[in-house]
Design an enzyme around this catalytic site. Structure first.
Site, PDB file in Angstrom:
ATOM      1  N   ALA A  11       0.818  -1.279   0.142  1.00  0.00           N
ATOM      2  CA  ALA A  11      -0.112   0.117   0.009  1.00  0.00           C
ATOM      3  C   ALA A  11       0.929   1.268  -0.017  1.00  0.00           C
ATOM      4  CB  ALA A  11      -1.028   0.073   1.301  1.00  0.00           C
ATOM      5  N   TYR A  13       2.616   4.157  -2.972  1.00  0.00           N
ATOM      6  CA  TYR A  13       2.057   4.933  -3.916  1.00  0.00           C
ATOM      7  C   TYR A  13       1.393   4.168  -5.026  1.00  0.00           C
ATOM      8  CZ  TYR A  13       4.722   8.735  -1.904  1.00  0.00           C
ATOM      9  OH  TYR A  13       4.991   9.630  -0.819  1.00  0.00           O
ATOM     10  N   ASN A  37      -0.958  -5.303   3.158  1.00  0.00           N
ATOM     11  CA  ASN A  37       0.224  -4.421   3.371  1.00  0.00           C
ATOM     12  C   ASN A  37       0.696  -4.662   4.988  1.00  0.00           C
ATOM     13  OD1 ASN A  37       1.770  -1.972   2.584  1.00  0.00           O
ATOM     14  ND2 ASN A  37       1.085  -1.372   4.302  1.00  0.00           N
ATOM     15  N   GLU A 170      18.382  15.636  -0.051  1.00  0.00           N
ATOM     16  CA  GLU A 170      17.094  16.093   0.508  1.00  0.00           C
ATOM     17  C   GLU A 170      17.579  15.728   2.218  1.00  0.00           C
ATOM     18  OE1 GLU A 170      13.581  14.426  -1.188  1.00  0.00           O
ATOM     19  OE2 GLU A 170      13.461  16.045  -2.430  1.00  0.00           O
ATOM     20  N   ASP A 301       8.629   0.701  -7.659  1.00  0.00           N
ATOM     21  CA  ASP A 301      10.118   0.645  -7.790  1.00  0.00           C
ATOM     22  C   ASP A 301      10.276  -0.959  -7.889  1.00  0.00           C
ATOM     23  OD1 ASP A 301      10.093   3.184  -7.122  1.00  0.00           O
ATOM     24  OD2 ASP A 301      11.176   3.014  -5.291  1.00  0.00           O
ATOM     25  N   LYS A 378       7.547  21.918  -4.506  1.00  0.00           N
ATOM     26  CA  LYS A 378       7.832  20.780  -3.899  1.00  0.00           C
ATOM     27  C   LYS A 378       6.754  20.305  -2.906  1.00  0.00           C
ATOM     28  CE  LYS A 378      10.513  17.136  -2.620  1.00  0.00           C
ATOM     29  NZ  LYS A 378       9.443  16.221  -2.300  1.00  0.00           N
TER      30      LYS A 378
HETATM   31  P1  FAD Z   1       6.700   1.985  -1.346  1.00  0.00           P
HETATM   32  O1  FAD Z   1       5.948   3.635  -1.506  1.00  0.00           O
HETATM   33  O2  FAD Z   1       8.066   1.864  -1.094  1.00  0.00           O
HETATM   34  O3  FAD Z   1       5.416   1.185  -0.941  1.00  0.00           O
HETATM   35  C1  FAD Z   1       5.789  -0.246  -0.718  1.00  0.00           C
HETATM   36  C2  FAD Z   1       4.666  -0.575   0.354  1.00  0.00           C
HETATM   37  O4  FAD Z   1       4.803  -2.106   0.357  1.00  0.00           O
HETATM   38  C3  FAD Z   1       4.961  -0.088   1.594  1.00  0.00           C
HETATM   39  O5  FAD Z   1       3.706   0.203   2.030  1.00  0.00           O
HETATM   40  C4  FAD Z   1       5.443  -1.265   2.394  1.00  0.00           C
HETATM   41  O6  FAD Z   1       5.090  -1.269   3.923  1.00  0.00           O
HETATM   42  C5  FAD Z   1       4.794  -2.500   1.653  1.00  0.00           C
HETATM   43  N1  FAD Z   1       5.676  -3.531   1.997  1.00  0.00           N
HETATM   44  C6  FAD Z   1       7.203  -3.916   1.659  1.00  0.00           C
HETATM   45  N2  FAD Z   1       7.372  -4.959   1.906  1.00  0.00           N
HETATM   46  C7  FAD Z   1       6.292  -5.761   2.152  1.00  0.00           C
HETATM   47  C8  FAD Z   1       5.737  -7.130   2.361  1.00  0.00           C
HETATM   48  N3  FAD Z   1       6.893  -7.963   2.466  1.00  0.00           N
HETATM   49  N4  FAD Z   1       4.511  -7.547   2.996  1.00  0.00           N
HETATM   50  C9  FAD Z   1       3.637  -6.310   2.887  1.00  0.00           C
HETATM   51  N5  FAD Z   1       3.732  -5.155   2.675  1.00  0.00           N
HETATM   52  C10 FAD Z   1       5.278  -4.591   2.369  1.00  0.00           C
HETATM   53  N6  FAD Z   1       9.772   9.845  -5.800  1.00  0.00           N
HETATM   54  C11 FAD Z   1       9.156  11.018  -6.441  1.00  0.00           C
HETATM   55  O7  FAD Z   1       8.582  11.029  -7.225  1.00  0.00           O
HETATM   56  N7  FAD Z   1       9.354  12.437  -5.865  1.00  0.00           N
HETATM   57  C12 FAD Z   1      10.098  12.694  -4.689  1.00  0.00           C
HETATM   58  O8  FAD Z   1      10.027  13.867  -4.022  1.00  0.00           O
HETATM   59  C13 FAD Z   1      10.797  11.497  -3.817  1.00  0.00           C
HETATM   60  N8  FAD Z   1      11.333  11.618  -2.827  1.00  0.00           N
HETATM   61  C14 FAD Z   1      11.908  10.748  -2.104  1.00  0.00           C
HETATM   62  C15 FAD Z   1      12.596  10.707  -1.017  1.00  0.00           C
HETATM   63  C16 FAD Z   1      13.051   9.713  -0.147  1.00  0.00           C
HETATM   64  C17 FAD Z   1      13.569   9.972   1.146  1.00  0.00           C
HETATM   65  C18 FAD Z   1      13.120   8.427  -0.644  1.00  0.00           C
HETATM   66  C19 FAD Z   1      13.555   7.341  -0.122  1.00  0.00           C
HETATM   67  C20 FAD Z   1      12.301   8.143  -2.044  1.00  0.00           C
HETATM   68  C21 FAD Z   1      11.729   9.423  -2.841  1.00  0.00           C
HETATM   69  N9  FAD Z   1      11.120   9.138  -3.945  1.00  0.00           N
HETATM   70  C22 FAD Z   1      10.493  10.367  -4.694  1.00  0.00           C
HETATM   71  C23 FAD Z   1      11.020   7.920  -4.369  1.00  0.00           C
HETATM   72  C24 FAD Z   1       9.725   7.252  -4.198  1.00  0.00           C
HETATM   73  O9  FAD Z   1       9.514   7.256  -2.536  1.00  0.00           O
HETATM   74  C25 FAD Z   1       9.554   5.786  -4.595  1.00  0.00           C
HETATM   75  O10 FAD Z   1       9.972   5.799  -5.817  1.00  0.00           O
HETATM   76  C26 FAD Z   1       8.109   5.267  -4.453  1.00  0.00           C
HETATM   77  O11 FAD Z   1       7.729   5.277  -2.634  1.00  0.00           O
HETATM   78  C27 FAD Z   1       7.846   3.838  -4.920  1.00  0.00           C
HETATM   79  O12 FAD Z   1       6.703   3.562  -4.597  1.00  0.00           O
HETATM   80  P2  FAD Z   1       5.990   2.092  -4.484  1.00  0.00           P
HETATM   81  O13 FAD Z   1       4.453   2.028  -4.617  1.00  0.00           O
HETATM   82  O14 FAD Z   1       6.468   1.195  -5.332  1.00  0.00           O
HETATM   83  O15 FAD Z   1       6.444   1.616  -3.079  1.00  0.00           O
HETATM   84  P1  NAD Z   2      20.398   7.224  -6.514  1.00  0.00           P
HETATM   85  O1  NAD Z   2      20.583   6.045  -7.178  1.00  0.00           O
HETATM   86  O2  NAD Z   2      19.478   8.437  -7.397  1.00  0.00           O
HETATM   87  O3  NAD Z   2      21.581   7.873  -5.836  1.00  0.00           O
HETATM   88  C1  NAD Z   2      22.482   7.274  -5.264  1.00  0.00           C
HETATM   89  C2  NAD Z   2      23.814   7.831  -5.067  1.00  0.00           C
HETATM   90  O4  NAD Z   2      24.977   7.348  -4.370  1.00  0.00           O
HETATM   91  C3  NAD Z   2      24.360   8.122  -6.572  1.00  0.00           C
HETATM   92  O5  NAD Z   2      24.837   9.636  -6.763  1.00  0.00           O
HETATM   93  C4  NAD Z   2      25.562   7.279  -6.430  1.00  0.00           C
HETATM   94  O6  NAD Z   2      26.772   7.760  -7.116  1.00  0.00           O
HETATM   95  C5  NAD Z   2      26.027   7.194  -4.965  1.00  0.00           C
HETATM   96  N1  NAD Z   2      26.640   5.897  -4.586  1.00  0.00           N
HETATM   97  C6  NAD Z   2      26.772   4.816  -5.158  1.00  0.00           C
HETATM   98  N2  NAD Z   2      27.395   3.970  -4.579  1.00  0.00           N
HETATM   99  C7  NAD Z   2      28.366   4.574  -3.768  1.00  0.00           C
HETATM  100  C8  NAD Z   2      29.276   4.390  -2.722  1.00  0.00           C
HETATM  101  N3  NAD Z   2      29.903   3.223  -2.571  1.00  0.00           N
HETATM  102  N4  NAD Z   2      29.818   5.462  -2.056  1.00  0.00           N
HETATM  103  C9  NAD Z   2      29.225   6.708  -2.178  1.00  0.00           C
HETATM  104  N5  NAD Z   2      28.365   6.799  -3.084  1.00  0.00           N
HETATM  105  C10 NAD Z   2      27.730   5.951  -3.599  1.00  0.00           C
HETATM  106  O7  NAD Z   2      19.468   6.877  -5.356  1.00  0.00           O
HETATM  107  P2  NAD Z   2      18.408   7.807  -4.126  1.00  0.00           P
HETATM  108  O8  NAD Z   2      19.160   8.996  -4.153  1.00  0.00           O
HETATM  109  O9  NAD Z   2      18.084   6.940  -3.117  1.00  0.00           O
HETATM  110  O10 NAD Z   2      17.136   7.822  -5.078  1.00  0.00           O
HETATM  111  C11 NAD Z   2      16.518   6.483  -5.525  1.00  0.00           C
HETATM  112  C12 NAD Z   2      15.261   6.951  -6.392  1.00  0.00           C
HETATM  113  O11 NAD Z   2      14.482   7.852  -5.671  1.00  0.00           O
HETATM  114  C13 NAD Z   2      15.849   7.597  -7.511  1.00  0.00           C
HETATM  115  O12 NAD Z   2      14.979   7.422  -8.614  1.00  0.00           O
HETATM  116  C14 NAD Z   2      15.563   9.325  -7.321  1.00  0.00           C
HETATM  117  O13 NAD Z   2      15.102   9.725  -8.307  1.00  0.00           O
HETATM  118  C15 NAD Z   2      14.389   9.019  -6.328  1.00  0.00           C
HETATM  119  N6  NAD Z   2      14.150  10.007  -5.575  1.00  0.00           N
HETATM  120  C16 NAD Z   2      13.729  11.387  -6.003  1.00  0.00           C
HETATM  121  C17 NAD Z   2      13.304  12.438  -5.091  1.00  0.00           C
HETATM  122  C18 NAD Z   2      12.873  13.633  -5.619  1.00  0.00           C
HETATM  123  O14 NAD Z   2      12.166  13.734  -6.618  1.00  0.00           O
HETATM  124  N7  NAD Z   2      12.784  14.747  -4.842  1.00  0.00           N
HETATM  125  C19 NAD Z   2      13.944  12.268  -3.815  1.00  0.00           C
HETATM  126  C20 NAD Z   2      14.598  10.997  -3.407  1.00  0.00           C
HETATM  127  C21 NAD Z   2      14.678   9.994  -4.308  1.00  0.00           C
END
Ligand code: FAD
Ligand code: NAD
Length: 405
Positions: A11, A13, A37, A170, A301, A378
């Site tokens: 559950a 996105y 979930n 971030e 993802d 944002k």
């Molecule tokens: P998720 O959102 O990860 O949801 C997965 C769900 O599955 C969760 O509810 C989890 O609890 C559940 N789950 C997992 N394993 C199990 C299991 N075994 N059994 C039951 N349930 C389970 N993307 C953007 O587009 N814009 C952003 O600004 C952005 N910012 C981010 C900031 C951070 C810090 C991070 C870490 C990521 C960010 N991302 C952003 C990336 C984005 O969060 C992911 O791409 C997104 O969450 C993927 O959505 P999803 O539905 O695949 O999985």
């Molecule tokens: P990422 O893969 O985008 O970045 C990981 C970074 O770690 C890279 O710059 C890489 O070179 C570095 N790295 C890899 N191995 C390393 C090592 N051994 N030592 C040091 N650095 C190393 O991963 P992320 O930042 O976790 O983002 C994951 C996904 O979530 C991406 O698709 C990103 O676009 C998305 N995301 C989006 C937002 C947003 O839109 N605001 C915010 C957070 C995440």
């Protein structure tokens, strides 16, 4: 004819958007929709860096799944998925098993450690809301302990962030705001704290607009954050991390907190499911189905799609996961009704990377933005995600409206 069972795993996105669309478009007697979930709440993964830094309470990042589903149309099961067997159409959980006619795998991401020794054990990862709370508490514990120690160990106050991708940047942005507060709370002189970001690639935010990257680095450096670029982390120990600085040159950085933010992979459940995958991500067909399995959709993802314009995978983002969820529901309905499925084409509007509460950088509709304007954008993106799942009520309850801060 028997009603089809649609089983949605996760559950996040992708999973929630699928279910919200299914409950909008299907009558209660047209299908049995089951959402599984591991928690009875959804968390906004895109806000986890705030919870991890302590700038947003973990409770604010999550909301009850029951508040956004229609229980007449969707059965919610709180359970942890423990196995997916697509050959026998069976999903096992810690409390039972389910068969399905259509399966949607939306189990999200896990942190990728690339097999680097010690990282799994000694580094913290911004992987979910519980892990984010642990990072916040761990950091506070280090500050609290330092302030009580007779013989002070200043390395407790060193925070290493591995990876200068979007997540790392971030999180650093939030630390830039939170650490001065911690210093005040725990009587720690600011100059004792070290925040170091270690990046393997030759630049911060590899591949992003260089002018915006320069802005971000300048802003973060002005808050005392240091960068070590082109120096991959090669090992983590209970005391800190080892980084590679040259051909045979290494440096050990003693640190009380190590946060690993250097990339993501799909959910490990994929790896034992019988579906071909790469780092637990499935290269899906154009209509989001797993190759060779007509009744299995993989989104968010856990899925992988190639952007043919540049011949590289689309980045795993919430933006894409939500659009896939919407399309996945439409395609399941099409199959139930004996119609053709449609191709998924991401509608990318840009990306914005926050640098704390009131600053950000981004490219939106091909326009570069920085500062409060980007930060406003944002927050609007964050609010839109809430609106799409839970309408006005959820947006008002959980949304971000502190635009002028
Ligand atoms: P998720 O959102 O990860 O949801 C997965 C769900 O599955 C969760 O509810 C989890 O609890 C559940 N789950 C997992 N394993 C199990 C299991 N075994 N059994 C039951 N349930 C389970 N993307 C953007 O587009 N814009 C952003 O600004 C952005 N910012 C981010 C900031 C951070 C810090 C991070 C870490 C990521 C960010 N991302 C952003 C990336 C984005 O969060 C992911 O791409 C997104 O969450 C993927 O959505 P999803 O539905 O695949 O999985
Ligand atoms: P990422 O893969 O985008 O970045 C990981 C970074 O770690 C890279 O710059 C890489 O070179 C570095 N790295 C890899 N191995 C390393 C090592 N051994 N030592 C040091 N650095 C190393 O991963 P992320 O930042 O976790 O983002 C994951 C996904 O979530 C991406 O698709 C990103 O676009 C998305 N995301 C989006 C937002 C947003 O839109 N605001 C915010 C957070 C995440």
């Amino acid at each position: 004819m028997k009603r089809p069972t649609i089983l949605v795993l996760g559950a996040g996105y992708g999973g929630l958007m699928t279910v919200v669309n299914l409950q909008k478009s299907l009558g209660a007697d047209e299908a049995d929709v089951i959402l599984i979930n591991k928690n009875d709440y959804h968390y906004e993964s895109t806000w986890l860096h705030e919870a991890a830094a302590g700038t947003l309470a973990p409770e604010q990042v999550r909301y009850d799944i029951a508040s956004v589903i229609n229980s007449n149309k969707v059965q919610f099961v709180k359970a942890e998925v423990t196995g997916i067997d697509v050959k026998n159409k069976n999903v096992t959980t810690n409390i039972g098993s389910h068969t399905y006619d259509y399966l949607v795998i939306a189990l999200g991401f896990e942190g990728e450690t690339f097999g680097i020794p010690g990282l799994d054990k000694y580094a913290l990862s911004i992987a979910n809301v519980k892990a984010a709370r642990q990072i916040r508490d761990h950091m506070e514990y280090q500050f609290a302990t330092w302030s009580l120690e007779e013989e002070k160990d200043d390395s407790r106050l060193t925070i290493v962030v591995g990876g200068a991708g979007f997540t790392g940047i971030e999180y650093l942005g939030e630390l830039g705001n939170r650490v001065p507060e911690l210093c005040k709370e725990y009587d720690v002189p600011a100059e004792k704290v070290r925040i170091l970001c270690v990046e393997a690639a030759p630049m911060v935010l590899p591949g992003f607009d260089p002018e915006l990257v320069e802005y971000a680095v300048r802003q973060l450096e002005s808050k005392g954050i240091e960068f070590s670029i082109g120096t991959p982390v090669v090992e983590a120990t209970p005391e800190g991390v080892k980084i590679k600085k040259g051909e045979d040159e290494f440096e050990f950085i003693k640190a009380g907190t190590v946060v690993w933010a250097a990339g993501v992979r799909g959910n490990r459940m994929i790896e034992e499911s019988g579906i071909e995958n790469m780092r637990a991500r499935v290269k899906v067909d154009k209509d989001l189905r797993a190759p060779g399995f007509e009744d299995v959709f993989v989104i968010g993802d856990c899925s992988l799609m190639i952007n043919e314009a540049i011949n590289r995978p689309y980045p795993p983002t919430a933006q894409i996961a939500m659009q896939q969820g919407d399309m996945c529901a439409n395609n399941i309905i099409a199959l139930i009704q004996g119609k053709q499925t449609a191709e998924f084409v991401p509608d990318l509007k840009g990306s914005v990377c926050s640098l704390g509460d009131s600053d950000a950088i981004g490219v939106v509709f091909d326009k570069k933005i920085t500062g409060t304007k980007a930060s406003f954008m944002k927050k609007m993106i964050d609010n839109r995600a809430l609106f799409m799942v839970g309408g006005v009520g959820l947006t008002i309850k959980k949304g971000k409206f502190n635009f002028l801060k």
